[in-house]
Design a protein around this motif. Structure first.
Motif, PDB file in Angstrom:
ATOM      1  N   GLU A 149     -23.418  34.138  15.955  1.00 41.77           N
ATOM      2  CA  GLU A 149     -22.158  34.537  16.584  1.00 41.77           C
ATOM      3  C   GLU A 149     -21.078  33.519  16.233  1.00 41.77           C
ATOM      4  N   ILE A 150     -19.938  34.004  15.751  1.00 45.06           N
ATOM      5  CA  ILE A 150     -18.819  33.135  15.396  1.00 45.06           C
ATOM      6  C   ILE A 150     -17.545  33.688  16.022  1.00 45.06           C
ATOM      7  N   TYR A 151     -16.455  32.946  15.869  1.00 43.55           N
ATOM      8  CA  TYR A 151     -15.175  33.367  16.444  1.00 43.55           C
ATOM      9  C   TYR A 151     -14.071  33.242  15.405  1.00 43.55           C
ATOM     10  N   VAL A 152     -13.178  34.224  15.419  1.00 42.19           N
ATOM     11  CA  VAL A 152     -12.123  34.328  14.417  1.00 42.19           C
ATOM     12  C   VAL A 152     -10.765  34.307  15.111  1.00 42.19           C
ATOM     13  N   GLY A 153      -9.873  33.475  14.627  1.00 45.81           N
ATOM     14  CA  GLY A 153      -8.539  33.380  15.215  1.00 45.81           C
ATOM     15  C   GLY A 153      -7.945  32.015  14.938  1.00 45.81           C
ATOM     16  N   LYS A 154      -6.925  31.659  15.695  1.00 52.02           N
ATOM     17  CA  LYS A 154      -6.283  30.362  15.507  1.00 52.02           C
ATOM     18  C   LYS A 154      -7.182  29.243  16.020  1.00 52.02           C
ATOM     19  N   GLN A 155      -7.071  28.085  15.381  1.00 48.26           N
ATOM     20  CA  GLN A 155      -7.872  26.934  15.781  1.00 48.26           C
ATOM     21  C   GLN A 155      -7.472  26.490  17.186  1.00 48.26           C
ATOM     22  N   VAL A 156      -8.484  26.132  17.981  1.00 45.76           N
ATOM     23  CA  VAL A 156      -8.268  25.767  19.380  1.00 45.76           C
ATOM     24  C   VAL A 156      -8.649  24.305  19.595  1.00 45.76           C
ATOM     25  N   TRP A 157      -7.794  23.584  20.312  1.00 46.29           N
ATOM     26  CA  TRP A 157      -8.086  22.226  20.767  1.00 46.29           C
ATOM     27  C   TRP A 157      -8.108  22.224  22.292  1.00 46.29           C
ATOM     28  N   ILE A 158      -8.970  21.395  22.880  1.00 48.35           N
ATOM     29  CA  ILE A 158      -9.098  21.307  24.332  1.00 48.35           C
ATOM     30  C   ILE A 158      -8.567  19.961  24.829  1.00 48.35           C
ATOM     31  N   TYR A 159      -7.670  20.024  25.812  1.00 52.81           N
ATOM     32  CA  TYR A 159      -7.232  18.830  26.535  1.00 52.81           C
ATOM     33  C   TYR A 159      -7.999  18.825  27.852  1.00 52.81           C
ATOM     34  N   ASP A 160      -8.915  17.834  28.021  1.00 52.44           N
ATOM     35  CA  ASP A 160      -9.769  17.792  29.205  1.00 52.44           C
ATOM     36  C   ASP A 160      -9.587  16.478  29.957  1.00 52.44           C
ATOM     37  N   SER A 161     -10.494  16.197  30.879  1.00 53.84           N
ATOM     38  CA  SER A 161     -10.364  14.986  31.695  1.00 53.84           C
ATOM     39  C   SER A 161     -10.425  13.720  30.844  1.00 53.84           C
ATOM     40  N   LYS A 162     -11.209  13.736  29.767  1.00 54.06           N
ATOM     41  CA  LYS A 162     -11.276  12.576  28.884  1.00 54.06           C
ATOM     42  C   LYS A 162      -9.948  12.356  28.164  1.00 54.06           C
ATOM     43  N   SER A 163      -9.231  13.438  27.942  1.00 52.18           N
ATOM     44  CA  SER A 163      -7.945  13.334  27.249  1.00 52.18           C
ATOM     45  C   SER A 163      -6.932  12.533  28.055  1.00 52.18           C
ATOM     46  N   ASN A 164      -7.085  12.529  29.379  1.00 52.66           N
ATOM     47  CA  ASN A 164      -6.189  11.724  30.213  1.00 52.66           C
ATOM     48  C   ASN A 164      -6.319  10.239  29.890  1.00 52.66           C
ATOM     49  N   LEU A 165      -7.498   9.843  29.398  1.00 54.71           N
ATOM     50  CA  LEU A 165      -7.760   8.436  29.105  1.00 54.71           C
ATOM     51  C   LEU A 165      -7.521   8.087  27.645  1.00 54.71           C
ATOM     52  N   ASP A 166      -8.036   8.933  26.733  1.00 58.40           N
ATOM     53  CA  ASP A 166      -7.927   8.572  25.311  1.00 58.40           C
ATOM     54  C   ASP A 166      -6.781   9.271  24.587  1.00 58.40           C
ATOM     55  N   GLN A 167      -6.066  10.185  25.296  1.00 56.38           N
ATOM     56  CA  GLN A 167      -4.898  10.859  24.720  1.00 56.38           C
ATOM     57  C   GLN A 167      -5.242  11.672  23.472  1.00 56.38           C
ATOM     58  N   CYS A 168      -6.467  12.203  23.436  1.00 61.08           N
ATOM     59  CA  CYS A 168      -6.912  13.018  22.309  1.00 61.08           C
ATOM     60  C   CYS A 168      -7.320  14.402  22.799  1.00 61.08           C
ATOM     61  N   ALA A 169      -7.089  15.412  21.971  1.00 60.37           N
ATOM     62  CA  ALA A 169      -7.566  16.760  22.251  1.00 60.37           C
ATOM     63  C   ALA A 169      -8.790  17.026  21.387  1.00 60.37           C
ATOM     64  N   ARG A 170      -9.740  17.809  21.912  1.00 63.97           N
ATOM     65  CA  ARG A 170     -11.003  18.071  21.223  1.00 63.97           C
ATOM     66  C   ARG A 170     -10.927  19.364  20.414  1.00 63.97           C
ATOM     67  N   LEU A 171     -11.245  19.260  19.132  1.00 61.65           N
ATOM     68  CA  LEU A 171     -11.265  20.431  18.270  1.00 61.65           C
ATOM     69  C   LEU A 171     -12.492  21.274  18.586  1.00 61.65           C
ATOM     70  N   VAL A 172     -12.300  22.576  18.746  1.00 61.22           N
ATOM     71  CA  VAL A 172     -13.391  23.492  19.062  1.00 61.22           C
ATOM     72  C   VAL A 172     -13.862  24.173  17.780  1.00 61.22           C
ATOM     73  N   SER A 173     -15.159  24.102  17.530  1.00 59.82           N
ATOM     74  CA  SER A 173     -15.732  24.715  16.330  1.00 59.82           C
ATOM     75  C   SER A 173     -15.851  26.221  16.513  1.00 59.82           C
ATOM     76  N   GLN A 174     -15.351  26.970  15.545  1.00 63.03           N
ATOM     77  CA  GLN A 174     -15.429  28.430  15.598  1.00 63.03           C
ATOM     78  C   GLN A 174     -16.725  28.967  15.011  1.00 63.03           C
TER      79      GLN A 174
END
Length: 246
Positions: free
Chosen positions: A212-237
């Motif tokens: 199962e895969i996903y097709v569309g625009k690339q998605v990044w996640i801003y989560d609780s860790k992002s509050n500390l390291d100021q980075c968004a996590r790239l989501v693998s499609q």
């Protein structure tokens, strides 16, 4: 209407979609294309007793139908947006950290576009968009000059309402993909020589030779860790190597 081709779609799943999509759509009116495709995919996995071919079958992603052409409630913040990627805020505990992240992202976008355009881009055109579905505006009446401005890179999904924030709070990567991308199925990557296929079937890795895969625009996640390291996590499609999950 969304007519972008489903790049990973294979003949078996495409045929399954064509056969099952109308019935699913009729039984669950108003849900939208992505939810309908997910329901059909669930049926596919429940009935997937055959093994994917070693050689992928001819691509039929250009085949038209409701499973491709129907609209989705979240198209307005995904496929219809001009930005290249989507940043989804899933933690709302620290407004100062979020503001700092947005500022750094804006600066990075500005530097990137200035390098790409030789420093000719106007700074006013490089503000990251930060809107929610209910606040998205129609800019079709803007002047032709705006059409020539450099495209924005990221669209920030940061709802202001309590209900909308609750729906995104701490969501998983897979949930984000299912909200903003379209589900698809392809033959799983081949195992390296000397490597056996996984014993426990997992549709995100290998289920009878399918993945199962996903097709569309690339998605990044801003989560609780992002509050500390100021980075968004790239989501693998999709899992590009055997054993890696979508």
């Amino acid at each position: 209407m969304w007519s972008t081709s489903m790049e990973g779609e294979n003949q078996q799943f495409a045929s399954f979609l064509i056969q099952r999509f109308p019935e699913v759509k009729e039984r669950h009116p108003g849900e939208g294309r992505r939810r309908w495709r997910l329901r059909v995919a669930q049926q596919f996995w429940q009935q997937c007793s055959y093994t994917a071919p070693i050689i992928p079958l001819p691509d039929v992603s250009s085949m038209s139908g409701d499973h491709v052409d129907d609209s989705d409630p979240l198209d307005c913040i995904s496929t219809e947006r001009p930005e290249l990627g989507l940043v989804v805020r899933t933690d709302f505990a620290n407004e100062d950290a979020w503001a700092s992240f947005c500022s750094r992202l804006e600066e990075g976008e500005r530097e990137f576009v200035e390098c790409a355009t030789g420093g000719q881009a106007a700074n006013d055109n490089l503000q990251p968009t930060d809107q929610t579905p209910e606040h998205t505006e129609d800019h079709t009446d803007e002047s032709d000059d705006d059409d020539e401005s450099p495209p924005k890179i990221f669209y920030l999904i940061n709802p202001s309402g309590a209900k909308q924030r609750a729906s995104l709070s701490n969501i998983s990567n897979l949930t984000a993909l299912r909200l903003l991308n379209d589900v698809d199925v392809r033959p799983a990557p081949s195992p390296p020589q000397g490597t056996k296929r996984i014993r426990v079937q997992n549709r995100l890795v290998d289920f009878n030779g399918w993945q199962e895969i996903y097709v569309g625009k690339q998605v990044w996640i801003y989560d609780s860790k992002s509050n500390l390291d100021q980075c968004a996590r790239l989501v693998s499609q999709s899992g590009n190597m055997y054993g890696t999950a979508t």
